[in-house]
Write an enzyme that holds these catalytic residues in place. Structure first.
Site, PDB file in Angstrom:
ATOM      1  CB  SER A  89     -22.351 -11.808  -4.397  1.00  0.00           C
ATOM      2  OG  SER A  89     -21.459 -12.774  -3.917  1.00  0.00           O
ATOM      3  CG  ASP A 196     -24.492 -19.023  -7.711  1.00  0.00           C
ATOM      4  OD1 ASP A 196     -23.285 -19.221  -7.483  1.00  0.00           O
ATOM      5  OD2 ASP A 196     -25.098 -18.011  -7.316  1.00  0.00           O
ATOM      6  CG  HIS A 224     -22.148 -15.901  -8.048  1.00  0.00           C
ATOM      7  ND1 HIS A 224     -23.022 -16.156  -7.009  1.00  0.00           N
ATOM      8  CD2 HIS A 224     -21.305 -14.929  -7.577  1.00  0.00           C
ATOM      9  CE1 HIS A 224     -22.724 -15.409  -5.963  1.00  0.00           C
ATOM     10  NE2 HIS A 224     -21.687 -14.646  -6.294  1.00  0.00           N
TER      11      HIS A 224
END
Length: 249
Positions: A89, A196, A224
């Protein structure tokens, strides 16, 4: 800055967490289960996150670049001239920025859930998750355990709001580090979860297209946080990539 270091391997591996993330919240299965004989694994709480406080994080429009500088300095202080990066991320973005700025230092790069730009549609996703009261207990409680509810809420609002600020006066996408991708020389593995909800697949495809020689792996069942939900499968993929000749994969 706080860090944890496990393993005895010659191959140094820095784990870079996501937004507000820390070793405690983001990389438990990797610190516990990655091959400690092959790697020395370093979990890190970026400045203002987790146990790298006080003070709390102050978000500026260049906070990703600042975190990349901190990460590079940490590895230098620990005595690593070359090392590999695992970034999730925001951590994927920090890892890519570091790899582009210091290509001579990065052996291999693994990123997932990252984005080198933000579209207006993605900004709307961020706005929708700004209210932490709507988060599931499983997602919210680990952050509350680290920060307390009040601090966590404020930091998360600040994170969303800095991206809102980046869009002020703009009608199109916001460039985070698009033009830096061509400078990355490290062998790169990009992993994307098809489920995601935060990062669309076109972001992984853009990274793949613009990082020369990179490899893209998509998981139909991945979300995710695929490295947490499917930790054993993820760790096996990463170990294979880091340990073998890239050209033979």
């Amino acid at each position: 800055m706080y860090f944890e270091k496990v393993g005895i391997g010659e191959h140094g591996l820095l784990l870079l967490p996501g937004a507000l993330g820390s070793t405690k919240t983001d990389f438990g299965p990797q610190l516990k289960k990655l091959n400690r004989k092959a790697f020395t694994i370093i979990g890190w709480d970026p400045r203002g996150y987790g146990q790298s406080r006080p003070p709390n994080k102050v978000f500026t429009t260049d906070f990703l670049q600042n975190d990349a500088e901190d990460a590079a300095l940490l590895m230098k202080e620990l005595g690593y001239e070359k090392y590999s990066l695992l970034g999730w991320s925001d951590g994927a973005n920090v890892a890519a920025i570091l790899s582009a700025k210091y290509p001579e230092r990065v052996r291999k790069l693994v990123v997932w859930g990252g984005n080198s730009f933000i579209t207006p549609e993605e900004l709307e996703i961020y706005k929708k998750v700004r209210d932490v009261a709507n988060w599931s207990p499983a997602m919210k409680q680990p952050m509350i355990d680290v920060y307390g509810e009040e601090t966590f809420t404020k930091l998360w609002h600040d994170w969303v709001d800095i991206f809102v600020k980046m869009f002020e006066g703009k009608s199109g996408n916001v460039d985070l580090y698009m033009n830096e991708l061509k400078k990355i020389k490290a062998q790169t593995l990009i992993v994307h979860g098809e489920k995601d909800a935060m990062v669309p697949k076109f972001q992984a495809e853009y990274l793949h297209k613009n990082i020369q020689g990179s490899r893209l792996v998509s998981w139909d069942d991945g979300k995710h946080n695929l490295h947490l939900k499917f930790a054993d499968r993820f760790n096996a993929l990463v170990e294979e990539f880091l340990s073998k000749d890239f050209s033979k994969l």
